[in-house]
Design a protein around this motif. Sequence first.
Motif, mmCIF file in Angstrom:
data_model
loop_
_atom_site.group_PDB
_atom_site.id
_atom_site.type_symbol
_atom_site.label_atom_id
_atom_site.label_comp_id
_atom_site.label_asym_id
_atom_site.label_seq_id
_atom_site.Cartn_x
_atom_site.Cartn_y
_atom_site.Cartn_z
ATOM 1 N N TRP A 180 0.847 -1.174 0.000
ATOM 2 C CA TRP A 180 0.000 0.000 0.000
ATOM 3 C C TRP A 180 0.895 1.242 0.000
ATOM 4 C CZ3 TRP A 180 -5.449 0.048 2.212
ATOM 5 C CH2 TRP A 180 -6.060 -1.195 2.065
ATOM 6 N N PRO A 181 0.383 2.378 -0.479
ATOM 7 C CA PRO A 181 1.183 3.605 -0.449
ATOM 8 C C PRO A 181 1.655 3.934 0.970
ATOM 9 C CG PRO A 181 -0.766 3.911 -1.809
ATOM 10 C CD PRO A 181 -0.925 2.578 -1.138
ATOM 11 N N GLY A 182 2.929 4.257 1.083
ATOM 12 C CA GLY A 182 3.495 4.596 2.372
ATOM 13 C C GLY A 182 3.974 3.425 3.192
ATOM 14 N N THR A 183 3.757 2.195 2.705
ATOM 15 C CA THR A 183 4.221 1.028 3.449
ATOM 16 C C THR A 183 5.740 0.975 3.452
ATOM 17 O OG1 THR A 183 2.256 -0.235 2.849
ATOM 18 C CG2 THR A 183 4.167 -1.488 3.605
ATOM 19 N N GLN A 184 6.308 0.708 4.597
ATOM 20 C CA GLN A 184 7.761 0.613 4.686
ATOM 21 C C GLN A 184 8.222 -0.734 4.125
ATOM 22 O OE1 GLN A 184 9.549 1.123 8.630
ATOM 23 N NE2 GLN A 184 10.332 3.070 7.894
#
Length: 223
Positions: free
Chosen positions: A62-66
């Motif tokens: 997902w967007p922003g997942t590290q």
Amino acid sequence: MSRRVVVALLGPVTWSPPGIDPARWRTALAEDVVDLLATLNEVETAVAVTAGDRWLADAVVWPGTQVYEVPEPTPNAVFAALAGKASGQELAATTGEAAVTGDRAVRYDQVAVVVADAPDLPGLTLGKLLRPLTTRPVAVAPVEGSGTGLLGVAARLPVPAWLPALDLDTTEPAEVRRAAPSPGDVAVTAGWHRMRGPADLAALDPAVEGWEATRALLSGRPV
């Protein structure tokens, strides 16, 4: 409150159903596990991959997942990265934009590393893996059904020096308990099946919500 993170380790997948492309199968499994992590409360989530498998992380996160790039697909490598002990001065963790240096790396108190081939894994099972860390330094979840290995492992950070090298495909809970100063230092929590053969495939329950990517691939629908 302890800061906790659950990391999906996108390791190799050695089996796929007949007629299904192995890369598509691996991607569907990983997508469902990552989607499950996104529903968890009171924990942060991340994925870990080797550099050669970065494509898989990019396809499912997902967007922003590290995303942590680790030298080998093992829980020990993930623990080292999260503890800021990765080799070199830069901690190999990215959010899709910029690397996070060791000085700015997020520090966690507890971490759980789970496999990426258990698409219908209940969130409650992950909660049970983390719960013992309030009183014990390590917890492991076994694999149900055929085959050896672990579903996941959780530990307080920094991990204890006695923790052995772990392989999620071969290590058994008893091996981890034997390595501990006392067997009671390692909690054995609820297990679940992994998709590593025809018998495991039969364990998937169509009535259970979730695992949409795997379900679609098995039904012949595009994912």
